[in-house]
Design an enzyme around this catalytic site. Sequence first.
Site: not given
Ligand SMILES: Cc1cc2nc3c(=O)[nH]c(=O)nc-3n(C[C@H](O)[C@H](O)[C@H](O)COP(=O)(O)O)c2cc1C
Length: 371
Positions: A17, A102, A141, A203-205, A228
């Site tokens: 998300p 969050c 999460k 999850n992450g990066d 992302r």
């Molecule tokens: C703009 C933005 C919005 C996000 N919104 C949510 C959200 O609504 N709920 C949630 O659990 N995590 C949220 N996250 C965290 C992401 O789900 C994810 O855990 C985090 O970005 C790391 O994963 P990634 O590096 O693949 O983006 C958000 C992150 C970003 C950058």
Amino acid sequence: MIALGPLDLKSNLFLSPLAGYTNLPFRLVVRELGGLDLATTDLVNARSLLERNPKALKLIETNDQDRPLAVQLFGSVPEEMRDAALMLQERGVSAIDINMGCPVKKVCRVGGGSAMMTELGRTAGLVRTMVNALRIPVTAKMRLGWDEQNLTAPDLASALEDAGIAAVFVHGRTREQGFSGRVNLAGIRDVVRAVRRVPVIGNGDVTTPEAARHMFAETGCAGVSIGRGAFYDPWIFRRTHQLLRTGVVPPEPSFTDRVAVMCRHLDLMVTVFGEKHGCVMFRKVAPWYSKRFGPASEFNKPVVQLASRAQFHELLEKYLRWRAQFCDESGDLSPRYRPGPMSASFMEPSASPPSALRDVIPVPRGPVEVW
Ligand SMILES: Cc1cc2nc3c(=O)[nH]c(=O)nc-3n(C[C@H](O)[C@H](O)[C@H](O)COP(=O)(O)O)c2cc1C
């Protein structure tokens, strides 16, 4: 391929998300490119849903192509979370994800988000209340914990497993870390080891198929969730499956393909949100695509004022003409203008400074900066 309780899924790759971004248009764009099965909405306030708040209802907007879908809920009142989940189950949603990780103040203040991770018993009780009332799976999460001294995720995951959770999604950073520093793969592995049966999704990066493969191998996780990285490469799900199946890294999408998908994304934004609002929302989406275009200042400048679909196509045409000066005779970007390869924080040598790593996969500016 992977089961979340009673829900059998065709893919063990998930869309994380991203509030403000993982709306119906983006989910459809990614689904059309393949490799993804369960996608998740942005987080939604359970109480707002029960109050039929129009903004909350818009966040759960979906259609037949957007299946299977999980809705991410936040809130700390067990009865509200249960009733909102029941309402979603009635509407055909396939799974409920609870936001426990969050770090936005608004969410922590009401006892949801990362605050949940420090109150194991209460959180397990909330999950039990939901699980007992629902047919569809409930997932959680979380981050690794509040800070380095309080890595509560393994204990929390184990307590939630006893409470009936169907899967755990874990972002390998602490709340204190925000989005800085390195994703801690050993921390994710500890969560995998702390549970007996439920799948743990790392999850992450993850920005490349190789990074996803590395996360699987290093943590033993059953699935990988990508946020992302899906913006930089909406093909990442399909490409990762190809890599895992064949051992060969598929080529990156071409510039032409990226532009075509970006245009499709805008069309869907206009369909779902209307031309005016869809275009305004697209102002912050388009620059994610352009991060992989090479020189893009002449795209990024006008796009922040986007007001109509016709204007978008005009500025795109202009940009394509301007970009030609950086291309060779065959129309490809000359090597020195090509964007560098994507790489995940946990794939970098450990001597790299964290600030440099952070630039690799930035958090967009604005109110979401503190996520
Ligand atoms: C703009 C933005 C919005 C996000 N919104 C949510 C959200 O609504 N709920 C949630 O659990 N995590 C949220 N996250 C965290 C992401 O789900 C994810 O855990 C985090 O970005 C790391 O994963 P990634 O590096 O693949 O983006 C958000 C992150 C970003 C950058």
